[in-house]
Design an enzyme around this catalytic site. Structure first.
Site, PDB file in Angstrom:
ATOM      1  N   ALA A   1      85.310  45.777 111.273  1.00  0.00           N
ATOM      2  CA  ALA A   1      84.076  46.443 110.774  1.00  0.00           C
ATOM      3  C   ALA A   1      84.686  47.204 109.701  1.00  0.00           C
ATOM      4  O   ALA A   1      85.659  48.172 109.687  1.00  0.00           O
ATOM      5  CB  ALA A   1      83.569  47.337 111.859  1.00  0.00           C
ATOM      6  N   VAL A   2      83.724  47.301 108.475  1.00  0.00           N
ATOM      7  CA  VAL A   2      84.053  48.371 107.222  1.00  0.00           C
ATOM      8  C   VAL A   2      82.672  48.572 107.014  1.00  0.00           C
ATOM      9  O   VAL A   2      81.676  47.976 106.920  1.00  0.00           O
ATOM     10  CB  VAL A   2      84.718  47.273 106.135  1.00  0.00           C
ATOM     11  CG1 VAL A   2      84.740  48.254 104.852  1.00  0.00           C
ATOM     12  CG2 VAL A   2      86.069  46.850 106.725  1.00  0.00           C
TER      13      VAL A   2
ATOM     14  N   GLU B   1      86.438  34.190 115.656  1.00  0.00           N
ATOM     15  CA  GLU B   1      85.005  33.373 115.484  1.00  0.00           C
ATOM     16  C   GLU B   1      84.322  34.223 114.758  1.00  0.00           C
ATOM     17  O   GLU B   1      84.375  35.596 114.678  1.00  0.00           O
ATOM     18  CB  GLU B   1      84.301  33.313 116.946  1.00  0.00           C
ATOM     19  CG  GLU B   1      84.707  32.405 117.799  1.00  0.00           C
ATOM     20  CD  GLU B   1      85.433  32.945 119.071  1.00  0.00           C
ATOM     21  OE1 GLU B   1      85.255  34.056 119.359  1.00  0.00           O
ATOM     22  OE2 GLU B   1      86.080  32.179 119.805  1.00  0.00           O
TER      23      GLU B   1
ATOM     24  N   ASN C   1      77.543  34.510 108.065  1.00  0.00           N
ATOM     25  CA  ASN C   1      78.282  36.050 107.387  1.00  0.00           C
ATOM     26  C   ASN C   1      79.263  35.496 106.126  1.00  0.00           C
ATOM     27  O   ASN C   1      80.545  35.349 106.362  1.00  0.00           O
ATOM     28  CB  ASN C   1      78.950  36.531 108.566  1.00  0.00           C
ATOM     29  CG  ASN C   1      79.464  37.974 108.189  1.00  0.00           C
ATOM     30  OD1 ASN C   1      79.632  38.296 106.986  1.00  0.00           O
ATOM     31  ND2 ASN C   1      79.835  38.817 109.102  1.00  0.00           N
TER      32      ASN C   1
ATOM     33  N   TYR D   1      88.083  35.867 104.980  1.00  0.00           N
ATOM     34  CA  TYR D   1      89.094  35.100 105.783  1.00  0.00           C
ATOM     35  C   TYR D   1      89.731  34.086 105.012  1.00  0.00           C
ATOM     36  O   TYR D   1      90.837  34.025 104.900  1.00  0.00           O
ATOM     37  CB  TYR D   1      88.275  34.566 107.216  1.00  0.00           C
ATOM     38  CG  TYR D   1      87.972  35.698 108.046  1.00  0.00           C
ATOM     39  CD1 TYR D   1      88.751  36.939 108.207  1.00  0.00           C
ATOM     40  CD2 TYR D   1      86.682  35.855 108.532  1.00  0.00           C
ATOM     41  CE1 TYR D   1      88.329  37.924 109.005  1.00  0.00           C
ATOM     42  CE2 TYR D   1      86.254  36.895 109.592  1.00  0.00           C
ATOM     43  CZ  TYR D   1      87.049  38.019 109.655  1.00  0.00           C
ATOM     44  OH  TYR D   1      86.585  38.878 110.322  1.00  0.00           O
TER      45      TYR D   1
END
Length: 133
Positions: free
Chosen positions: A59-60, A92, A97, A104
């Site tokens: 989370a950012v 996952e 997204n 990634y």
């Protein structure tokens, strides 16, 4: 970061999958295999078991995205996994997204599977893997 702080930031970052609660973070943090990496505006939570690790959540804060914080967290996590003896790391990610998938891929992950309807309401998850040297 406390479980409450983690949950508050997670809530700002996610609707699907649903944000995690402070109780969920609190239950994971004491485990010796859990890895928490933090930055001024974000965090990454993962865990390791044997020679495999899993990125559980990243989370950012929305206002801090695009400045390299997520990339730095992923790199620190991968270095930690390698130092702890992991040969491969999995995650996952929601199939819609695009920003996370791009992050990634840019940090060396590749898609190895797909879980249909994994997230409510029927959203697929991509399974990604990063092999460590």
């Amino acid at each position: 970061m406390t479980p409450q702080e983690l949950a508050a930031l997670h809530c700002r970052c996610f609707t699907v999958p649903r944000p995690w609660t402070a109780a969920e973070f609190a239950s994971l943090l004491p485990d010796s295999g859990t890895m928490l990496h933090t930055s001024p505006q974000g965090f990454l939570l993962g865990r390791i078991a044997g020679d495999e690790a899993e990125l559980l959540t990243l989370a950012v804060a929305p206002e801090a995205r695009g400045n390299g914080e997520g990339r730095a967290l992923v790199r620190r996590f991968l270095e930690d996994c390698s130092a702890r003896g992991a040969a491969a790391v999995f995650l996952e990610v929601a199939a819609d997204n695009a920003a996370a998938i791009g992050l990634y891929r840019a940090t060396g992950w590749s898609q190895v599977g797909q879980r249909r309807g994994y997230y409510a309401p029927g959203l697929d998850a991509l399974v990604m893997r990063h092999d460590l040297d």
